[in-house]
Design a protein around this motif. Structure first.
Motif, PDB file in Angstrom:
ATOM      1  N   GLY A 271       0.817  -1.165  -0.111  1.00 46.50           N
ATOM      2  CA  GLY A 271      -0.054   0.068  -0.019  1.00 46.50           C
ATOM      3  C   GLY A 271       0.732   1.255  -0.056  1.00 46.50           C
ATOM      4  N   ARG A 272       2.202   1.258   0.022  1.00 47.10           N
ATOM      5  CA  ARG A 272       3.090   2.477  -0.019  1.00 47.10           C
ATOM      6  C   ARG A 272       3.032   3.143  -1.378  1.00 47.10           C
ATOM      7  N   ASN A 273       3.456   4.545  -1.330  1.00 42.93           N
ATOM      8  CA  ASN A 273       3.710   5.301  -2.488  1.00 42.93           C
ATOM      9  C   ASN A 273       4.945   5.242  -2.696  1.00 42.93           C
ATOM     10  N   LEU A 274       5.471   4.259  -3.736  1.00 40.75           N
ATOM     11  CA  LEU A 274       7.041   4.170  -3.928  1.00 40.75           C
ATOM     12  C   LEU A 274       7.030   4.579  -5.107  1.00 40.75           C
ATOM     13  N   ALA A 275       6.359   5.529  -5.986  1.00 39.77           N
ATOM     14  CA  ALA A 275       6.427   5.857  -7.463  1.00 39.77           C
ATOM     15  C   ALA A 275       7.729   6.240  -7.575  1.00 39.77           C
ATOM     16  N   ALA A 276       8.576   6.052  -8.627  1.00 40.86           N
ATOM     17  CA  ALA A 276       9.970   6.382  -9.013  1.00 40.86           C
ATOM     18  C   ALA A 276      10.916   6.053  -7.904  1.00 40.86           C
ATOM     19  N   ALA A 277      10.457   5.173  -6.821  1.00 35.42           N
ATOM     20  CA  ALA A 277      11.655   4.732  -5.939  1.00 35.42           C
ATOM     21  C   ALA A 277      12.718   4.085  -6.853  1.00 35.42           C
ATOM     22  N   ASN A 278      14.114   4.006  -6.022  1.00 40.85           N
ATOM     23  CA  ASN A 278      15.066   3.255  -6.937  1.00 40.85           C
ATOM     24  C   ASN A 278      15.548   2.018  -5.992  1.00 40.85           C
ATOM     25  N   PHE A 279      15.213   0.802  -6.526  1.00 40.80           N
ATOM     26  CA  PHE A 279      15.632  -0.375  -5.756  1.00 40.80           C
ATOM     27  C   PHE A 279      16.530  -1.077  -6.618  1.00 40.80           C
ATOM     28  N   ASN A 280      17.286  -0.360  -7.424  1.00 39.74           N
ATOM     29  CA  ASN A 280      18.331  -1.084  -8.205  1.00 39.74           C
ATOM     30  C   ASN A 280      19.341  -1.874  -7.548  1.00 39.74           C
ATOM     31  N   GLY A 281      19.383  -3.151  -7.735  1.00 35.43           N
ATOM     32  CA  GLY A 281      20.242  -3.988  -7.232  1.00 35.43           C
ATOM     33  C   GLY A 281      19.834  -4.252  -5.555  1.00 35.43           C
ATOM     34  N   ALA A 282      18.886  -4.038  -5.262  1.00 32.97           N
ATOM     35  CA  ALA A 282      18.211  -4.364  -3.692  1.00 32.97           C
ATOM     36  C   ALA A 282      18.045  -5.972  -3.510  1.00 32.97           C
ATOM     37  N   THR A 283      18.152  -6.570  -2.709  1.00 31.46           N
ATOM     38  CA  THR A 283      17.711  -7.799  -2.373  1.00 31.46           C
ATOM     39  C   THR A 283      16.184  -7.676  -1.674  1.00 31.46           C
ATOM     40  N   LEU A 284      15.080  -8.274  -2.299  1.00 30.36           N
ATOM     41  CA  LEU A 284      13.783  -7.849  -2.176  1.00 30.36           C
ATOM     42  C   LEU A 284      13.064  -9.301  -2.207  1.00 30.36           C
ATOM     43  N   ALA A 285      14.007 -10.295  -1.619  1.00 30.06           N
ATOM     44  CA  ALA A 285      13.284 -11.518  -1.642  1.00 30.06           C
ATOM     45  C   ALA A 285      12.273 -11.545  -0.338  1.00 30.06           C
ATOM     46  N   GLU A 286      11.255 -12.289  -0.858  1.00 32.89           N
ATOM     47  CA  GLU A 286       9.962 -12.328  -0.212  1.00 32.89           C
ATOM     48  C   GLU A 286       9.293 -11.056   0.310  1.00 32.89           C
ATOM     49  N   ALA A 287       9.862  -9.777  -0.100  1.00 34.27           N
ATOM     50  CA  ALA A 287       9.198  -8.553   0.181  1.00 34.27           C
ATOM     51  C   ALA A 287       7.737  -8.554  -0.410  1.00 34.27           C
ATOM     52  N   ARG A 288       7.025  -7.453   0.432  1.00 33.63           N
ATOM     53  CA  ARG A 288       5.582  -7.599   0.147  1.00 33.63           C
ATOM     54  C   ARG A 288       5.311  -6.075  -0.538  1.00 33.63           C
ATOM     55  N   PHE A 289       4.697  -5.899  -1.618  1.00 33.52           N
ATOM     56  CA  PHE A 289       4.529  -4.648  -2.300  1.00 33.52           C
ATOM     57  C   PHE A 289       2.822  -4.591  -2.734  1.00 33.52           C
ATOM     58  N   GLU A 290       1.885  -5.703  -2.171  1.00 35.65           N
ATOM     59  CA  GLU A 290       0.634  -5.760  -2.477  1.00 35.65           C
ATOM     60  C   GLU A 290      -0.010  -4.235  -2.497  1.00 35.65           C
ATOM     61  N   GLY A 291      -0.679  -3.786  -3.584  1.00 37.27           N
ATOM     62  CA  GLY A 291      -1.422  -2.689  -3.693  1.00 37.27           C
ATOM     63  C   GLY A 291      -0.682  -1.687  -3.764  1.00 37.27           C
ATOM     64  N   ALA A 292       0.754  -1.500  -3.792  1.00 38.15           N
ATOM     65  CA  ALA A 292       1.533  -0.411  -3.731  1.00 38.15           C
ATOM     66  C   ALA A 292       1.612   0.411  -5.133  1.00 38.15           C
ATOM     67  N   TRP A 293       2.001   1.715  -4.881  1.00 41.76           N
ATOM     68  CA  TRP A 293       2.281   2.442  -6.029  1.00 41.76           C
ATOM     69  C   TRP A 293       3.486   2.546  -6.397  1.00 41.76           C
ATOM     70  N   LEU A 294       4.027   1.759  -7.681  1.00 38.90           N
ATOM     71  CA  LEU A 294       5.288   1.504  -8.082  1.00 38.90           C
ATOM     72  C   LEU A 294       5.460   2.101  -9.356  1.00 38.90           C
ATOM     73  N   MET A 295       4.750   2.942  -9.756  1.00 40.24           N
ATOM     74  CA  MET A 295       4.916   3.680 -11.138  1.00 40.24           C
ATOM     75  C   MET A 295       6.262   4.046 -11.196  1.00 40.24           C
ATOM     76  N   ALA A 296       6.925   3.775 -12.318  1.00 37.96           N
ATOM     77  CA  ALA A 296       8.309   4.239 -12.937  1.00 37.96           C
ATOM     78  C   ALA A 296       9.397   4.092 -11.803  1.00 37.96           C
ATOM     79  N   ALA A 297       9.099   2.841 -10.974  1.00 38.04           N
ATOM     80  CA  ALA A 297      10.257   2.522  -9.952  1.00 38.04           C
ATOM     81  C   ALA A 297      11.193   1.625 -10.677  1.00 38.04           C
TER      82      ALA A 297
END
Length: 344
Positions: free
Chosen positions: A260-286
């Motif tokens: 549910g977070r607003n993470l539009a245009a956030a930078n996760f380049n090269g991050a370890t996101l194993a088992e992370a939860r982004f349900e319903g999040a705003w990830l436009m242009a991330a």
């Protein structure tokens, strides 16, 4: 290792049928046991893709630059075989035996190798190839690589559960975005190896000497992460006039809940996101390029314009995500490999 045979005895450049394979297998077994009617299997640049090798015995055979892609090879024996620069991509090699084999520059990308025996095998770079052997994305659960030469091998994105790498030479090997749980590294040489973005169980991190290997991603404490996310929200809603963009590239964010977070245009380049939860999040242009998204959950997230190029996406959940072009700009969803996504 057995020497390369003279060209006059090599089958070269042929497409091998299942019937021909069965005949080659019988002749080779006769050769192995010393029957005068036997003939050693010696092939070069042959196409054996899609064939069934299950439980056949090609020990000490020669298969140079051959194609075994998509083959069925459960329990096959290639003990001591010469398989340099051969391709086993997507093959089922469950419980296969490659002990003492010459696997220099061989490719096992996305192969199933659960329980495979590869002890004392050679997986370094062939003199005539630019790359060492590749197990990229392979299933290596309980596989045994003990005492093997694996300098420069590519194990990125591989599933390595209870895999035995004891006393293996892993100098310069890549474990980027690999999943390591219960892996045995006793006596292994990991100098200059790369564990960036690897998903490690709680017992694995202490087994990797990060003073001589590129270690797993660094973690963020919860308070700092919360402040970064709050600043990012302000940055988005103010169109960049307040707050600060979330720069989370390279961090270990395993299991973090971003739902549910607003993470539009956030930078996760090269991050370890194993088992992370982004349900319903705003990830436009991330930016998720090269991130490890093993079992990440993005159901119903808005990922229009987001970039997943070269991200590790094994078992990612993108059910009912909104994908496609971001209104008002030329950005579209890129690099997403799963098929379960809904157009906007």
């Amino acid at each position: 290792m057995a020497p390369q045979p003279p060209d006059s005895r090599v089958i070269k450049g042929k497409r091998i049928s299942q019937a021909a394979l069965q005949r080659l297998g019988q002749l080779h077994v006769d050769w192995v046991v010393g029957r005068p009617t036997g003939k050693r299997a010696m092939l070069e640049e042959c196409d054996l893709s899609g064939l069934d090798f299950s439980h056949m015995n090609f020990s000490d055979g020669v298969f140079m630059l051959c194609k075994f892609a998509d083959c069925e090879g459960r329990g096959v024996k290639f003990t001591g075989a010469i398989l340099r620069s051969s391709v086993f991509d997507r093959a089922d090699l469950t419980n296969a035996d490659f002990q003492r084999a010459d696997l220099r520059s061989a490719s096992f990308q996305d192969a199933i190798m659960a329980g495979a025996a590869l002890g004392r095998s050679d997986m370094r770079r062939d003199a005539y190839s630019d790359d060492a052997s590749s197990f990229k994305g392979a299933i290596l659960t309980r596989a045994n690589f003990a005492d093997s030469k694996m300098k420069g091998a590519d194990l990125s994105g591989a599933v390595m559960q209870e895999t035995n790498l004891s006393n293996a030479d892993l100098r310069g090997a890549s474990f980027r975005s690999a999943e390591l749980a219960g892996v045995v590294l006793a006596g292994a040489t990991v100098m200059d190896s790369d564990f960036s973005g690897a998903f490690l169980d709680k017992n694995m991190a202490g087994k990797i000497d990060i003073t001589c290997a590129k270690g797993p991603a660094r973690k963020l404490d919860s308070d700092r992460l919360r402040r970064m996310l709050d600043e990012h929200h302000r940055w988005v809603i103010s169109l960049g006039n307040e707050g600060k963009r979330a720069e989370l590239g390279g961090y270990d964010l395993t299991g973090v809940d971003f739902s549910g977070r607003n993470l539009a245009a956030a930078n996760f380049n090269g991050a370890t996101l194993a088992e992370a939860r982004f349900e319903g999040a705003w990830l436009m242009a991330a930016d998720f390029r090269t991130a490890n998204m093993l079992r990440a959950r993005l159901a119903k997230a808005d990922i229009r314009g987001a970039d997943f190029s070269d991200a590790h996406q094994r078992d990612i959940d993108v059910d009912a995500c909104v994908v496609g072009e971001l209104p008002g700009c030329p950005l579209v969803t890129r690099g997403l490999t799963p098929k379960r996504a809904a157009k906007a």
